[in-house]
Design an enzyme around this catalytic site. Structure first.
Site, mmCIF file in Angstrom:
data_model
loop_
_atom_site.group_PDB
_atom_site.id
_atom_site.type_symbol
_atom_site.label_atom_id
_atom_site.label_comp_id
_atom_site.label_asym_id
_atom_site.label_seq_id
_atom_site.Cartn_x
_atom_site.Cartn_y
_atom_site.Cartn_z
ATOM 1 N N GLY A 113 2.627 -11.353 13.251
ATOM 2 C CA GLY A 113 2.762 -10.993 11.822
ATOM 3 C C GLY A 113 1.715 -9.990 11.366
ATOM 4 N N GLU A 133 -5.583 -6.021 -4.388
ATOM 5 C CA GLU A 133 -6.649 -6.143 -3.379
ATOM 6 C C GLU A 133 -6.092 -6.270 -1.961
ATOM 7 O OE1 GLU A 133 -10.329 -6.247 -4.103
ATOM 8 O OE2 GLU A 133 -9.890 -5.585 -2.093
ATOM 9 N N ILE A 139 -10.324 -8.557 2.984
ATOM 10 C CA ILE A 139 -11.663 -8.048 2.613
ATOM 11 C C ILE A 139 -11.664 -7.526 1.179
ATOM 12 C CG2 ILE A 139 -13.524 -6.503 3.276
ATOM 13 C CD1 ILE A 139 -12.326 -6.129 5.938
ATOM 14 N N GLY A 179 -2.142 -10.600 8.481
ATOM 15 C CA GLY A 179 -1.756 -11.983 8.804
ATOM 16 C C GLY A 179 -1.498 -12.769 7.534
ATOM 17 N N LYS A 239 -3.805 3.584 2.783
ATOM 18 C CA LYS A 239 -4.969 2.809 2.324
ATOM 19 C C LYS A 239 -6.116 3.742 1.940
ATOM 20 C CE LYS A 239 -3.680 -1.184 5.032
ATOM 21 N NZ LYS A 239 -3.672 -1.742 6.379
ATOM 22 N N LYS A 272 0.817 -1.225 0.000
ATOM 23 C CA LYS A 272 0.000 0.000 0.000
ATOM 24 C C LYS A 272 0.846 1.267 0.000
ATOM 25 C CE LYS A 272 0.183 -2.147 4.123
ATOM 26 N NZ LYS A 272 -0.334 -3.326 4.762
ATOM 27 N N VAL A 298 -5.336 -3.152 0.689
ATOM 28 C CA VAL A 298 -6.299 -2.454 1.552
ATOM 29 C C VAL A 298 -7.160 -3.477 2.275
ATOM 30 C CG1 VAL A 298 -8.146 -0.735 1.655
ATOM 31 C CG2 VAL A 298 -6.347 -0.512 -0.068
ATOM 32 N N GLY A 347 -6.417 -6.271 3.904
ATOM 33 C CA GLY A 347 -6.061 -7.700 3.833
ATOM 34 C C GLY A 347 -7.067 -8.525 3.058
#
Ligand SMILES: NC(=O)c1ccc[n+]([C@@H]2O[C@H](COP(=O)([O-])OP(=O)(O)OC[C@H]3O[C@@H](n4cnc5c(N)ncnc54)[C@H](OP(=O)(O)O)[C@@H]3O)[C@@H](O)[C@H]2O)c1
Length: 416
Positions: A178, A120, A127, A294, A196, A96, A123, A125
């Protein structure tokens, strides 16, 4: 379905994750041919012949038609992504910082070389927020996009406020799991969230801006006394990225810690989870929720981009072509909570009104209305002993303020 031959950059939390996931998803017809890393001496969970430290080995390999960039160095990442696009390779990235800081250049490169560039995972992770904004909310006019977009700070806030950990214990735990960036100052200062937000503004409204032009604050100046205030009032503090269309059509955009009420969908977004509330003209409010950081959640978004490339999906940036693209504005007010040790730390004359003031042995608090422009230009809250938190419905439009003061005046004239 075209076969994807992948050159992977980075074999850290996400890079190793996607390598493993791809190996377990043979139906995808995507093979990692080479992995470029920085440190040749680290031991890796993959055959040593796979690795190189020479980025050109991937960039000059004509068989590699997809570069997956997952390194933690934004400058190097920009070189890699630009070179790959110039060579006609499709690119997937999660970076990002690199994307937000180079939006214009990356848009031009995509246009010039006609190759897809998907991000994707950059921003929120796992979603699917970018593709949703890009495709689904293309026609229904968006009113606002606001969200908890940084898993690491949300994890820290949850552990501190709801589980009583100290700030440094919570940060260490986020790093261990992480969720935090290799440089955690990007997370806690709010910089990651503003990166983001810059990307969200492009896909939600077709607005191109630089993260340097957006006001942001993180969680590193929050005081334990602020957490007590939140608890007493049954509120939660979340770091929220906001982009809201005002009545004049322009966009208010910023990243600030905010008091969240129980009826707000973001109230229950805890730990490393992210949540985005999308408000549109016809559908009203919708809420997208999931893990924002993660290894595997982030890999799932990278995997989804790789899968989309098989049918040549690309962002079309349709909102960029819209003649009435909204501009950002500074012409609105914010109602903010400020906590501080001493009045010398705060310029009270910057406020239009101070609605509340409390003083305790531990801390001073005020709630006041301030012009956004004044807040942007003020330096008093750079003091690490001053914290600012946006109140629950903290954006106040000029017109509303004008109406309120007219009403007050007419009540006064009527002797009420
Ligand atoms: N972690 C998350 O939850 C998450 C979520 C969303 C997005 N992201 C983004 O995903 C990207 C990777 O994050 P991460 O958490 O996986 O980072 P990480 O665990 O720190 O791993 C970084 C990797 O990049 C490699 N690297 C650094 N500089 C390089 C260079 N010049 N050339 C080749 N390789 C280089 C490192 O090599 P060595 O192994 O040799 O040191 C390492 O393998 C970042 O842009 C991050 O913002 C991460």
């Amino acid at each position: 379905m075209q076969k994807l031959t992948i050159g992977l950059f980075g074999f850290g939390v996400v890079g190793e994750g996607i390598f493993e996931v791809l190996n377990n998803t043979p139906s995808l017809n995507a093979v990692v041919k080479k992995v470029c890393i920085k440190d040749p001496h680290k031991s890796r969970n993959a055959p040593s012949t796979l690795f190189t430290t020479d980025r050109e080995e991937i960039l000059n390999d004509n068989e590699i038609n997809l570069v997956v960039e997952l390194i933690d160095d934004a400058e190097q990442a920009f070189y890699i992504v630009s070179a790959a696009l110039q060579k006609g390779k499709a690119v997937v990235s999660a970076n990002k910082k690199m994307i937000a800081e180079n939006l214009d250049a990356l848009l031009s490169l995509q246009k010039k070389h006609g190759v897809p560039f998907l991000y994707e995972a950059a921003v929120c992770g796992s979603i699917p927020v970018i593709r949703n904004l890009e495709e689904y909310y293309d026609n229904d006019m968006l009113k606002a996009v606001s969200g908890v977009v940084n898993g690491s700070t949300n994890f820290i806030l949850t552990k501190v406020n709801e589980e009583g950990l100290s700030y440094s214990e919570a940060l260490l735990e986020a790093q261990r799991l992480g969720f935090a960036e290799s440089d955690p100052s990007l997370d806690v200062s709010g910089r990651d969230a503003v990166n983001k937000l810059t990307i969200l503004l492009l896909h939600a409204f077709g607005t191109i801006t630089s993260p340097d032009d957006i006001l942001y604050r993180g969680i590193d100046t929050l005081h334990t006394a602020d957490c007590k205030v939140a608890k007493e009032k049954d509120l939660r503090i979340k770091l929220v990225a906001t982009a809201a269309r005002l009545t004049d059509g322009r966009i208010a955009a910023f990243v600030l810690p905010q008091f969240i009420k129980e009826d707000n969908q973001l109230f229950r977004v805890s730990n490393e989870f992210n949540g985005v509330v999308v408000e549109s003209r016809l559908a009203d409010q919708q809420f997208i929720y999931g893990k924002g950081a993660g290894r595997y959640p982030t890999s799932s978004a990278v995997l989804s981009d790789i899968a989309a490339l098989r049918y040549d999906y690309r962002y079309e940036y349709r909102k960029l072509k819209n003649a009435s693209r909204p501009l950002l504005t500074n012409e609105f007010y914010l109602r903010i909570h400020v906590s501080f040790d001493d009045w010398s730390q705060v310029n009270k004359w910057d406020f239009e009104s101070i609605d509340e003031f409390h003083s305790t042995a531990e801390r001073n608090y005020l709630v006041g209305l301030i012009q956004f422009e004044k807040l942007r230009n003020a330096s008093w809250y750079d003091d690490k002993n001053v914290s600012i938190i946006l109140t629950a419905d903290g954006i106040v439009e000029k017109q509303v303020l004008l109406k309120q003061s007219l009403k007050k005046l007419s009540l006064q004239l009527a002797g009420v």
